[in-house]
Scaffold this active site. Structure first.
Site, short mmCIF file in Angstrom:
data_model
loop_
_atom_site.label_atom_id
_atom_site.label_comp_id
_atom_site.label_asym_id
_atom_site.label_seq_id
_atom_site.Cartn_x
_atom_site.Cartn_y
_atom_site.Cartn_z
CG ASP A 68 34.19 50.85 15.01
OD1 ASP A 68 33.76 51.81 14.30
OD2 ASP A 68 33.46 50.09 15.63
CG HIS A 109 35.05 53.66 18.66
ND1 HIS A 109 34.07 53.77 19.65
CD2 HIS A 109 34.38 53.47 17.47
CE1 HIS A 109 32.89 53.66 19.11
NE2 HIS A 109 33.04 53.47 17.77
#
Length: 358
Positions: free
Chosen positions: A257, A332
C-alpha cells in the site's frame, strides 16, 4: 454638153521629109484622113503608136480602176457593192474619130480583147479577195488562239507555281507546328519526369523519415520497456505484502500500500498492455497491466482511470489517480504483482529487483 467641133489647126510648122530623109518643104501640117492614110514607114509607125497608145491608155485606166477597187475592197469592207465603171466610146470623142484608120480599128479590137482579159483578171482577183481575206482572218484567229493558248498556259503555270508555293508554305508551317508540338510534348514529358522524380525522392525521404521515426520510437519503446519506474509519488508505505491483520479477508495483506493524497497520478511501472480497467468489487476501480515479459501488475482503489483495456502504455505513463474506492480505509494505492505463471509475489522485492527502492 460638148459638140463635135473640128479640131483646131496646129499652130506648129512641120518640116516634111522625103523617103530618103531629105527635107522637101516647110509649112503648116494639119493631119487629116487624106494626109494621114498614105503615110508609110517610121512616121506611120509613130502615128499608130500614138493611136494605139491612146486606146490602150483608156484600157489601162479601166484595169487600174478595177485593181484599185479590188485593193480597196481588201483594205476596207469586203461586202461593199461593186462600182460600175463607164468608159466613153472612142469614136464619139471629138477630133479622135478621124485618127482611127483600119489599122487603128484592128488595134482597138486587140485593145478591147486585152481590156476584157484584164477585166476578167480583175474580176477573178476581186472574187479571190474574200478567200485572201478569209485566209488573213484565219491567220489572225490562229495567232489570237495561239496567244490565248499561251496566256492560258502561262496562267496555268503561274497557278501551279502558286499552288506549289502555297503547298510548300503549308507543309513548312505544318512541319514547324508539328516540331513545336513535339518539342512541347518533350518538354512536358521532361517536366513530368522531373516532377515524378522529385515526388519519388520526396516520398523516399518521407519514408526514410518515417522509418527513422519508427525506429527511434521502437528504440525508445524498447528502452522504456526495459526500464521500470515507481507507481506513484508523494507516498507513504502503510502496509506490506503478507502482513497479518483483521482488515484483510484472508488474514494477510496480498500487496503493497502506497498512501497518498487523493488524485495523485498513478504510473505504469513498465511498458505493456492494459489487460483490464474497471470496477472490481472490494478492489474498487482497478487496472491490470501486463508487462512485455508477461508479469501482471494490479492497481486498486483508484479514484479514476485514464486508460482502457487493450491500450499500449509505456513506462512512467499516467494510467489513473489515487483514491479510496472499494474496501478501503483511506486514500491509497494497493499494488499487487503476479508472475507470468499466475503466482503472487512480494511487490517490494520485485521493485527492488528492478533497481527501484520504494
Amino acid at each position: 454638153m460638148a459638140s463635135n467641133r473640128p479640131a483646131p489647126e496646129s499652130p506648129y510648122t512641120t518640116a516634111v521629109f522625103s523617103e530618103d530623109g531629105a527635107e522637101r518643104s516647110v509649112g503648116e501640117w494639119n493631119p487629116t484622113a487624106e494626109t494621114v492614110r498614105p503615110v508609110r514607114g517610121r512616121h506611120r509607125h509613130r502615128v499608130m503608136k500614138q493611136r494605139g497608145g491612146f486606146a490602150r491608155s483608156s484600157t489601162v485606166l479601166g484595169v487600174g480602176v478595177i485593181a484599185a477597187v479590188g485593193a480597196g475592197g481588201i483594205a476596207t469592207a469586203q461586202n461593199k457593192p461593186a462600182i460600175a465603171i463607164s468608159l466613153p466610146d472612142v469614136d464619139s470623142l471629138p477630133g479622135v474619130g478621124a485618127f482611127m484608120s483600119e489599122d487603128a480599128a484592128d488595134g482597138a479590137e486587140a485593145d478591147r480583147e486585152r481590156t476584157a482579159e484584164y477585166e476578167t483578171m480583175g474580176l477573178a482577183a476581186q472574187e479571190a479577195q474574200p478567200t485572201a481575206a478569209e485566209a488573213l482572218r484565219s491567220r489572225i484567229l490562229e495567232q489570237a488562239e495561239d496567244q490565248q493558248a499561251g496566256a492560258a498556259e502561262a496562267a496555268r503555270a503561274a497557278a501551279e507555281r502558286d499552288a506549289a508555293e502555297k503547298a510548300a508554305a503549308a507543309a513548312e508551317k505544318a512541319e514547324k507546328e508539328a516540331e513545336a508540338k513535339a518539342e512541347a510534348e518533350r518538354e512536358a514529358e521532361r517536366k513530368a519526369k522531373e516532377k515524378a522524380k522529385a515526388e519519388a525522392k520526396e516520398r523516399a525521404e518521407q519514408k526514410a523519415k518515417e522509418k527513422a521515426a519508427a525506429e527511434a520510437e521502437a528504440k525508445r519503446a524498447a528502452q522504456l520497456a526495459g526500464s521500470y519506474a515507481l507507481p506513484t509519488s508523494s507516498y507513504t508505505i502503510t502496509a506490506t505484502y503478507g502482513q497479518s491483520g483483521s482488515m484483510w479477508s484472508s488474514g494477510q495483506h496480498t500487496g503493497l500500500d502506497f498512501a497518498a493524497p487523493a488524485g495523485t497520478p498513478v504510473k505504469a511501472v513498465g511498458g505493456g498492455t492494459v489487460k483490464s480497467a474497471g470496477w472490481s468489487g472490494s478492489y474498487g476501480y482497478r487496472i491490470v497491466l501486463q508487462l512485455s515479459d508477461g508479469t501482471e501488475v494490479s492497481y486498486a482503489h483508484l479514484s479514476s482511470m485514464t486508460v482502457g483495456a487493450g491500450q499500449q502504455v509505456s513506462t512512467g505513463e499516467t494510467i489513473g489517480r489515487v483514491g479510496s474506492t472499494g474496501n478501503s480505509s483511506g486514500d491509497h494505492l494497493h499494488l499487487e504483482v503476479m508472475t507470468p505463471g499466475g503466482s503472487a509475489m512480494d511487490p517490494m522485492a520485485w521493485l527492488r529487483s528492478k533497481n527501484l527502492n520504494p
